[in-house]
Design a protein around this motif. Structure first.
Motif, PDB file in Angstrom:
ATOM      1  N   TYR A 170      -4.290   6.795  -2.747  1.00  0.00           N
ATOM      2  CA  TYR A 170      -3.616   5.661  -2.122  1.00  0.00           C
ATOM      3  C   TYR A 170      -3.883   4.459  -3.007  1.00  0.00           C
ATOM      4  N   LEU A 171      -2.839   3.677  -3.241  1.00  0.00           N
ATOM      5  CA  LEU A 171      -2.933   2.528  -4.130  1.00  0.00           C
ATOM      6  C   LEU A 171      -2.597   1.253  -3.377  1.00  0.00           C
ATOM      7  N   LEU A 172      -3.220   0.159  -3.799  1.00  0.00           N
ATOM      8  CA  LEU A 172      -2.947  -1.151  -3.239  1.00  0.00           C
ATOM      9  C   LEU A 172      -2.520  -2.048  -4.391  1.00  0.00           C
ATOM     10  N   SER A 173      -1.320  -2.611  -4.280  1.00  0.00           N
ATOM     11  CA  SER A 173      -0.826  -3.550  -5.286  1.00  0.00           C
ATOM     12  C   SER A 173      -0.771  -4.937  -4.669  1.00  0.00           C
ATOM     13  N   ILE A 174      -1.317  -5.893  -5.391  1.00  0.00           N
ATOM     14  CA  ILE A 174      -1.253  -7.290  -4.990  1.00  0.00           C
ATOM     15  C   ILE A 174      -0.206  -7.940  -5.882  1.00  0.00           C
ATOM     16  N   ILE A 188       0.864  -1.179   0.000  1.00  0.00           N
ATOM     17  CA  ILE A 188       0.000   0.000   0.000  1.00  0.00           C
ATOM     18  C   ILE A 188       0.901   1.229   0.000  1.00  0.00           C
ATOM     19  N   TYR A 189       0.650   2.140  -0.928  1.00  0.00           N
ATOM     20  CA  TYR A 189       1.470   3.339  -1.058  1.00  0.00           C
ATOM     21  C   TYR A 189       0.621   4.486  -1.602  1.00  0.00           C
ATOM     22  N   ARG A 190       1.229   5.671  -1.610  1.00  0.00           N
ATOM     23  CA  ARG A 190       0.517   6.852  -2.053  1.00  0.00           C
ATOM     24  C   ARG A 190       1.221   7.447  -3.254  1.00  0.00           C
ATOM     25  N   ASN A 191       0.447   7.803  -4.279  1.00  0.00           N
ATOM     26  CA  ASN A 191       1.009   8.594  -5.359  1.00  0.00           C
ATOM     27  C   ASN A 191       0.594  10.039  -5.113  1.00  0.00           C
ATOM     28  N   ALA A 206       6.797 -12.639 -10.966  1.00  0.00           N
ATOM     29  CA  ALA A 206       5.888 -11.810 -10.176  1.00  0.00           C
ATOM     30  C   ALA A 206       5.144 -10.857 -11.102  1.00  0.00           C
ATOM     31  N   SER A 207       3.862 -10.705 -10.858  1.00  0.00           N
ATOM     32  CA  SER A 207       3.079  -9.738 -11.635  1.00  0.00           C
ATOM     33  C   SER A 207       2.138  -8.995 -10.691  1.00  0.00           C
ATOM     34  N   PRO A 208       2.317  -7.668 -10.604  1.00  0.00           N
ATOM     35  CA  PRO A 208       1.465  -6.893  -9.707  1.00  0.00           C
ATOM     36  C   PRO A 208       0.146  -6.498 -10.371  1.00  0.00           C
ATOM     37  N   ALA A 209      -0.870  -6.364  -9.569  1.00  0.00           N
ATOM     38  CA  ALA A 209      -2.139  -5.779  -9.988  1.00  0.00           C
ATOM     39  C   ALA A 209      -2.382  -4.621  -9.038  1.00  0.00           C
ATOM     40  N   THR A 210      -2.593  -3.430  -9.579  1.00  0.00           N
ATOM     41  CA  THR A 210      -2.698  -2.226  -8.757  1.00  0.00           C
ATOM     42  C   THR A 210      -4.101  -1.650  -8.836  1.00  0.00           C
ATOM     43  N   ASN A 227     -12.142  -4.894  -7.563  1.00  0.00           N
ATOM     44  CA  ASN A 227     -11.385  -5.961  -8.218  1.00  0.00           C
ATOM     45  C   ASN A 227     -12.303  -6.658  -9.205  1.00  0.00           C
ATOM     46  N   VAL A 228     -12.131  -6.395 -10.489  1.00  0.00           N
ATOM     47  CA  VAL A 228     -12.949  -6.925 -11.579  1.00  0.00           C
ATOM     48  C   VAL A 228     -14.415  -6.583 -11.323  1.00  0.00           C
ATOM     49  N   SER A 229     -15.203  -7.515 -10.855  1.00  0.00           N
ATOM     50  CA  SER A 229     -16.639  -7.249 -10.682  1.00  0.00           C
ATOM     51  C   SER A 229     -17.072  -7.217  -9.222  1.00  0.00           C
ATOM     52  N   LYS A 230     -16.115  -7.226  -8.291  1.00  0.00           N
ATOM     53  CA  LYS A 230     -16.501  -7.214  -6.880  1.00  0.00           C
ATOM     54  C   LYS A 230     -15.630  -6.240  -6.096  1.00  0.00           C
ATOM     55  N   ARG A 231     -16.095  -5.916  -4.920  1.00  0.00           N
ATOM     56  CA  ARG A 231     -15.356  -5.052  -4.012  1.00  0.00           C
ATOM     57  C   ARG A 231     -14.656  -5.888  -2.954  1.00  0.00           C
ATOM     58  N   LEU A 232     -13.395  -5.557  -2.711  1.00  0.00           N
ATOM     59  CA  LEU A 232     -12.668  -6.152  -1.597  1.00  0.00           C
ATOM     60  C   LEU A 232     -12.528  -5.070  -0.539  1.00  0.00           C
ATOM     61  N   TYR A 233     -13.130  -5.293   0.623  1.00  0.00           N
ATOM     62  CA  TYR A 233     -13.122  -4.290   1.685  1.00  0.00           C
ATOM     63  C   TYR A 233     -11.858  -4.401   2.523  1.00  0.00           C
ATOM     64  N   ILE A 234     -11.370  -3.252   2.956  1.00  0.00           N
ATOM     65  CA  ILE A 234     -10.129  -3.150   3.717  1.00  0.00           C
ATOM     66  C   ILE A 234     -10.461  -2.660   5.113  1.00  0.00           C
ATOM     67  N   ASP A 235      -9.929  -3.355   6.113  1.00  0.00           N
ATOM     68  CA  ASP A 235     -10.094  -2.929   7.504  1.00  0.00           C
ATOM     69  C   ASP A 235      -8.737  -3.027   8.182  1.00  0.00           C
ATOM     70  N   TYR A 236      -8.577  -2.294   9.261  1.00  0.00           N
ATOM     71  CA  TYR A 236      -7.291  -2.250   9.952  1.00  0.00           C
ATOM     72  C   TYR A 236      -7.528  -2.197  11.451  1.00  0.00           C
ATOM     73  N   ASN A 237      -6.798  -3.046  12.171  1.00  0.00           N
ATOM     74  CA  ASN A 237      -6.835  -3.043  13.636  1.00  0.00           C
ATOM     75  C   ASN A 237      -5.522  -2.443  14.119  1.00  0.00           C
ATOM     76  N   PRO A 238      -5.530  -1.159  14.538  1.00  0.00           N
ATOM     77  CA  PRO A 238      -4.280  -0.519  14.952  1.00  0.00           C
ATOM     78  C   PRO A 238      -3.673  -1.115  16.217  1.00  0.00           C
ATOM     79  N   ALA A 239      -4.484  -1.665  17.091  1.00  0.00           N
ATOM     80  CA  ALA A 239      -3.956  -2.244  18.332  1.00  0.00           C
ATOM     81  C   ALA A 239      -3.100  -3.476  18.041  1.00  0.00           C
ATOM     82  N   LYS A 240      -3.498  -4.267  17.058  1.00  0.00           N
ATOM     83  CA  LYS A 240      -2.756  -5.486  16.702  1.00  0.00           C
ATOM     84  C   LYS A 240      -1.886  -5.300  15.460  1.00  0.00           C
TER      85      LYS A 240
END
Length: 97
Positions: free
Chosen positions: A38-42, A31-34, A52-56, A70-83
């Motif tokens: 903010y972009l996410l590369s897998i 995960i980085y910022r241009n 290796a081939s990235p998808a951004t 991602n194509v036809s669906k959403r991948l949701y992102i969550d973050y637990n700062p404590a862990k």
């Protein structure tokens, strides 16, 4: 319409910038910022060629949730700062590298 606390994400994207490794052996995520987004590369690695081939994807926000389209669906992102654990729907949990 009045906005409530539920309309805002519980973390900011700056806090999840970095390289993340899956606890379930899924592809590594960066995960980085241009300039403005903010972009996410897998990083997918072919088992046969070891290439290796990235998808951004641009990280988007819908109310209080971040996601990538991602194509036809959403991948949701969550973050637990404590862990310090990143969760991506259908990919599972990730630990910071």
């Amino acid at each position: 319409m009045k906005r409530t606390k539920e309309d805002y994400p519980t973390f900011n994207l700056f806090s999840i910038v970095g390289i993340w490794e899956s606890v379930n052996l899924n592809p590594t995520v960066i995960i980085y910022r241009n300039d403005k987004d903010y972009l996410l590369s897998i990083i997918y690695v072919s088992e046969t060629t070891k290439q290796a081939s990235p998808a951004t994807y641009v990280i988007q926000k819908d109310g209080s949730q971040y996601f990538i389209a991602n194509v036809s669906k959403r991948l949701y992102i969550d973050y637990n700062p404590a862990k310090d654990v990143l969760s991506i729907s259908s990919l599972g949990d990730y630990l910071r590298n």
